[in-house]
Write an enzyme that holds these catalytic residues in place. Structure first.
Site, PDB file in Angstrom:
ATOM      1  N   MET A   1     -11.881  -5.415   5.430  1.00 54.38           N
ATOM      2  CA  MET A   1     -10.912  -4.571   5.995  1.00 54.38           C
ATOM      3  C   MET A   1     -10.782  -5.105   7.501  1.00 54.38           C
ATOM      4  O   MET A   1     -11.691  -5.433   8.093  1.00 54.38           O
ATOM      5  CB  MET A   1     -11.801  -2.782   6.308  1.00 54.38           C
ATOM      6  CG  MET A   1     -11.961  -2.210   4.839  1.00 54.38           C
ATOM      7  SD  MET A   1     -10.390  -1.985   3.934  1.00 54.38           S
ATOM      8  CE  MET A   1      -9.495  -1.007   5.178  1.00 54.38           C
TER       9      MET A   1
ATOM     10  N   HIS B   1      -8.394   1.436  -4.190  1.00 55.06           N
ATOM     11  CA  HIS B   1      -9.292   1.247  -3.084  1.00 55.06           C
ATOM     12  C   HIS B   1     -10.066   2.514  -2.861  1.00 55.06           C
ATOM     13  O   HIS B   1      -9.333   3.440  -2.288  1.00 55.06           O
ATOM     14  CB  HIS B   1      -8.710   0.669  -1.863  1.00 55.06           C
ATOM     15  CG  HIS B   1      -9.170   0.429  -0.603  1.00 55.06           C
ATOM     16  ND1 HIS B   1      -8.632   0.160   0.618  1.00 55.06           N
ATOM     17  CD2 HIS B   1     -10.714   0.688  -0.450  1.00 55.06           C
ATOM     18  CE1 HIS B   1      -9.669   0.147   1.406  1.00 55.06           C
ATOM     19  NE2 HIS B   1     -11.034   0.138   0.875  1.00 55.06           N
TER      20      HIS B   1
ATOM     21  N   ASP C   1      -4.648   4.030  -2.090  1.00 53.01           N
ATOM     22  CA  ASP C   1      -5.893   4.219  -1.288  1.00 53.01           C
ATOM     23  C   ASP C   1      -6.218   5.729  -1.441  1.00 53.01           C
ATOM     24  O   ASP C   1      -5.647   6.522  -1.331  1.00 53.01           O
ATOM     25  CB  ASP C   1      -5.405   4.228   0.307  1.00 53.01           C
ATOM     26  CG  ASP C   1      -5.221   2.754   0.763  1.00 53.01           C
ATOM     27  OD1 ASP C   1      -6.247   2.125   0.584  1.00 53.01           O
ATOM     28  OD2 ASP C   1      -4.245   2.253   1.051  1.00 53.01           O
TER      29      ASP C   1
ATOM     30  N   HIS D   1      -1.119  -1.193  -4.239  1.00 54.26           N
ATOM     31  CA  HIS D   1      -2.541  -0.847  -3.710  1.00 54.26           C
ATOM     32  C   HIS D   1      -2.433   0.797  -3.370  1.00 54.26           C
ATOM     33  O   HIS D   1      -1.824   1.114  -2.780  1.00 54.26           O
ATOM     34  CB  HIS D   1      -2.425  -1.752  -2.525  1.00 54.26           C
ATOM     35  CG  HIS D   1      -3.983  -1.318  -1.686  1.00 54.26           C
ATOM     36  ND1 HIS D   1      -4.948  -2.102  -1.853  1.00 54.26           N
ATOM     37  CD2 HIS D   1      -4.407  -0.532  -0.832  1.00 54.26           C
ATOM     38  CE1 HIS D   1      -6.137  -1.822  -1.233  1.00 54.26           C
ATOM     39  NE2 HIS D   1      -5.742  -0.830  -0.479  1.00 54.26           N
TER      40      HIS D   1
ATOM     41  N   GLY E   1       1.000  -1.936   4.128  1.00 53.62           N
ATOM     42  CA  GLY E   1       1.419  -0.632   4.031  1.00 53.62           C
ATOM     43  C   GLY E   1       2.561  -0.419   4.944  1.00 53.62           C
ATOM     44  O   GLY E   1       3.991  -0.641   4.291  1.00 53.62           O
TER      45      GLY E   1
ATOM     46  N   MET F   1     -12.005   5.113  -0.977  1.00 53.89           N
ATOM     47  CA  MET F   1     -12.763   5.226   0.320  1.00 53.89           C
ATOM     48  C   MET F   1     -13.392   6.569   0.091  1.00 53.89           C
ATOM     49  O   MET F   1     -13.065   7.605   0.717  1.00 53.89           O
ATOM     50  CB  MET F   1     -11.766   5.225   1.321  1.00 53.89           C
ATOM     51  CG  MET F   1     -11.463   3.843   1.977  1.00 53.89           C
ATOM     52  SD  MET F   1      -9.617   3.809   2.730  1.00 53.89           S
ATOM     53  CE  MET F   1      -8.791   3.706   1.195  1.00 53.89           C
TER      54      MET F   1
ATOM     55  N   GLY G   1      -9.046   4.558   6.681  1.00 57.87           N
ATOM     56  CA  GLY G   1      -8.925   5.685   6.798  1.00 57.87           C
ATOM     57  C   GLY G   1      -7.185   6.250   7.379  1.00 57.87           C
ATOM     58  O   GLY G   1      -6.828   7.450   6.975  1.00 57.87           O
ATOM     59  N   PHE G   2      -6.670   5.297   7.800  1.00 59.91           N
ATOM     60  CA  PHE G   2      -5.157   5.403   8.265  1.00 59.91           C
ATOM     61  C   PHE G   2      -4.565   4.216   7.936  1.00 59.91           C
ATOM     62  O   PHE G   2      -5.057   2.906   8.261  1.00 59.91           O
ATOM     63  CB  PHE G   2      -5.114   5.935   9.613  1.00 59.91           C
ATOM     64  CG  PHE G   2      -6.042   7.177   9.926  1.00 59.91           C
ATOM     65  CD1 PHE G   2      -5.428   8.512   9.765  1.00 59.91           C
ATOM     66  CD2 PHE G   2      -7.195   7.072  10.505  1.00 59.91           C
ATOM     67  CE1 PHE G   2      -6.165   9.431   9.892  1.00 59.91           C
ATOM     68  CE2 PHE G   2      -8.134   8.388  10.427  1.00 59.91           C
ATOM     69  CZ  PHE G   2      -7.476   9.384  10.232  1.00 59.91           C
ATOM     70  N   GLY G   3      -3.274   4.286   7.782  1.00 58.08           N
ATOM     71  CA  GLY G   3      -2.311   3.047   7.834  1.00 58.08           C
ATOM     72  C   GLY G   3      -1.919   2.892   9.107  1.00 58.08           C
ATOM     73  O   GLY G   3      -2.211   3.719   9.991  1.00 58.08           O
ATOM     74  N   GLY G   4      -1.142   2.011   9.471  1.00 55.97           N
ATOM     75  CA  GLY G   4      -0.770   1.662  10.748  1.00 55.97           C
ATOM     76  C   GLY G   4      -1.377   1.338  11.896  1.00 55.97           C
ATOM     77  O   GLY G   4      -0.937   1.530  13.103  1.00 55.97           O
TER      78      GLY G   4
ATOM     79  N   ASP H   1      -7.317  -6.113   4.260  1.00 58.18           N
ATOM     80  CA  ASP H   1      -6.386  -4.707   4.164  1.00 58.18           C
ATOM     81  C   ASP H   1      -6.388  -4.180   5.338  1.00 58.18           C
ATOM     82  O   ASP H   1      -7.503  -3.813   5.953  1.00 58.18           O
ATOM     83  CB  ASP H   1      -7.031  -3.811   3.086  1.00 58.18           C
ATOM     84  CG  ASP H   1      -6.792  -2.479   2.948  1.00 58.18           C
ATOM     85  OD1 ASP H   1      -5.522  -2.375   3.413  1.00 58.18           O
ATOM     86  OD2 ASP H   1      -7.234  -1.606   2.274  1.00 58.18           O
ATOM     87  N   GLY H   2      -5.045  -3.904   5.908  1.00 56.18           N
ATOM     88  CA  GLY H   2      -4.992  -3.028   7.353  1.00 56.18           C
ATOM     89  C   GLY H   2      -4.375  -4.109   8.271  1.00 56.18           C
ATOM     90  O   GLY H   2      -4.673  -4.964   8.698  1.00 56.18           O
ATOM     91  N   GLY H   3      -3.295  -3.658   8.828  1.00 63.31           N
ATOM     92  CA  GLY H   3      -2.542  -4.197   9.890  1.00 63.31           C
ATOM     93  C   GLY H   3      -1.821  -5.765   9.576  1.00 63.31           C
ATOM     94  O   GLY H   3      -1.445  -6.525  10.456  1.00 63.31           O
TER      95      GLY H   3
ATOM     96  N   MET I   1      -8.705   8.603  -0.330  1.00 63.91           N
ATOM     97  CA  MET I   1      -9.587   8.922   0.658  1.00 63.91           C
ATOM     98  C   MET I   1     -10.175  10.330   0.763  1.00 63.91           C
ATOM     99  O   MET I   1      -9.533  11.366  -0.021  1.00 63.91           O
ATOM    100  CB  MET I   1      -8.946   8.916   2.174  1.00 63.91           C
ATOM    101  CG  MET I   1      -8.318   7.635   2.303  1.00 63.91           C
ATOM    102  SD  MET I   1      -7.314   7.667   3.671  1.00 63.91           S
ATOM    103  CE  MET I   1      -6.717   5.889   3.832  1.00 63.91           C
TER     104      MET I   1
ATOM    105  N   SER J   1       0.797  -1.351  -0.130  1.00 65.09           N
ATOM    106  CA  SER J   1      -0.245   0.061   0.044  1.00 65.09           C
ATOM    107  C   SER J   1       0.866   1.205   0.201  1.00 65.09           C
ATOM    108  O   SER J   1       1.612   1.630   0.908  1.00 65.09           O
ATOM    109  CB  SER J   1      -0.695  -0.215   1.287  1.00 65.09           C
ATOM    110  OG  SER J   1      -1.493   1.304   1.221  1.00 65.09           O
TER     111      SER J   1
HETATM  112  C1  DX5 Z   1      -6.669   1.778   5.217  1.00 59.68           C
HETATM  113  C2  DX5 Z   1      -6.212   1.566   3.910  1.00 59.68           C
HETATM  114  C3  DX5 Z   1      -4.937   0.556   3.900  1.00 59.68           C
HETATM  115  C4  DX5 Z   1      -3.895   0.805   4.637  1.00 59.68           C
HETATM  116  C5  DX5 Z   1      -3.023  -0.234   5.138  1.00 59.68           C
HETATM  117  O1  DX5 Z   1      -7.734   2.730   5.170  1.00 59.68           O
HETATM  118  O2  DX5 Z   1      -7.404   0.827   3.138  1.00 59.68           O
HETATM  119  O3  DX5 Z   1      -4.803   0.011   2.432  1.00 59.68           O
HETATM  120  O4  DX5 Z   1      -2.801   1.456   3.670  1.00 59.68           O
HETATM  121  O5  DX5 Z   1      -2.045   0.351   5.929  1.00 59.68           O
HETATM  122  P1  DX5 Z   1      -1.182  -0.678   6.783  1.00 59.68           P
HETATM  123  O6  DX5 Z   1      -0.733  -2.158   6.382  1.00 59.68           O
HETATM  124  O7  DX5 Z   1      -0.336   0.171   7.458  1.00 59.68           O
HETATM  125  O8  DX5 Z   1      -2.359  -0.930   7.932  1.00 59.68           O
HETATM  126 ZN    ZN Z   2      -6.634   0.024   1.248  1.00 59.89          ZN
END
Ligand code: DX5
Ligand code: ZN
Length: 216
Positions: A137, A66, A35, A33, A197, A68, A142-145, A175-177, A37, A8
């Site tokens: 999800m 993706h 994102d 990937h 990501g 959002m 909304g956020f990475g990490g 997707d996520g974490g 937003m 990502s």
């Molecule tokens: C969150 C995004 C993800 C995000 C994943 O809203 O859709 O794609 O970039 O990031 P990580 O892998 O850091 O959770």
């Molecule tokens: Zn995503």
């Protein structure tokens, strides 16, 4: 089929985007990937059309976009024009999901639907045959990490069962974490595509992390 890895770009260094893209190009990753937003559907704003256009010029792999955003129908053609190969919309953002999915396919892209953590997989029962990808999800978008939500394993298994029962063949994306610790459990549960990501871009050796995720 061996599972796919989709780094990502949200977690990449935007000041060095070209080298980050080349890292992915030269790695064992399968897709990019991306994102998008809008600050309305999710509390954050990421990047949009001109950035994706620039990424597309350098990218040698498929673009998994993706969305959002609310009312994604307004932009289906635009994302096709800037090179999206897979276009995923949120179940929670679409009043006429069946129409949206078919509009995406009409443009020649693969169509995906993403589900927020609170949305059960069975809401898709009546359109499963129409889908190329379902994105579960594993964090609130909304956020990475963010921290991975454990309930995801159960949702993957349920979705896999629905896929068998309906004779469908969409890919299951998570997707996520996602990281090198939970990846094997996700694949064993039935995940086909892992989005990653922070675990990739913030690691000491992103190429090596992608390799690890791919060869689990
Ligand atoms: C969150 C995004 C993800 C995000 C994943 O809203 O859709 O794609 O970039 O990031 P990580 O892998 O850091 O959770
Ligand atoms: Zn995503």
């Amino acid at each position: 089929m061996k599972h796919l890895i989709a780094p990502s770009i949200l977690a990449a260094d935007f000041g060095n985007l070209k080298s980050e893209i080349n890292m992915v190009n030269n790695s064992e990753a399968d897709w990019f990937h991306l994102d998008v937003m809008d600050g309305v559907f999710v509390p954050n704003i990421s990047f949009g059309i001109p950035v994706i256009k620039s990424i597309q010029r350098e990218a040698k792999k498929k673009l998994d976009v993706h969305l959002m955003i609310i009312e994604p129908d307004r932009y289906i053609n635009t994302f096709k024009e800037v090179g999206a190969n897979i276009l995923t919309v949120h179940f929670e953002a679409c009043n006429h999901l069946h129409r949206t999915i078919h509009a995406i396919k009409q443009e020649g892209m693969k169509a995906g639907v993403a589900l927020n953590p609170h949305t059960p997989v069975n809401v898709l029962s009546d359109i499963l045959e129409d889908l190329d990808l379902v994105c579960i999800m594993s964090v609130n978008p909304g956020f990475g990490g963010q921290k991975f939500i454990e309930k995801t394993y159960h949702k993957i298994k349920e979705l896999k069962k629905l896929r068998e029962e309906s004779n469908s063949n969409f890919l299951i994306e998570i997707d996520g974490g996602v990281n090198t610790e939970n990846a094997s459990k996700l694949i064993n549960a039935g995940a086909d595509v892992l989005v990653a990501g922070n675990s990739v871009f913030k690691s000491n050796n992103p190429t090596e992390t992608i390799k690890k995720l791919k060869n689990i």
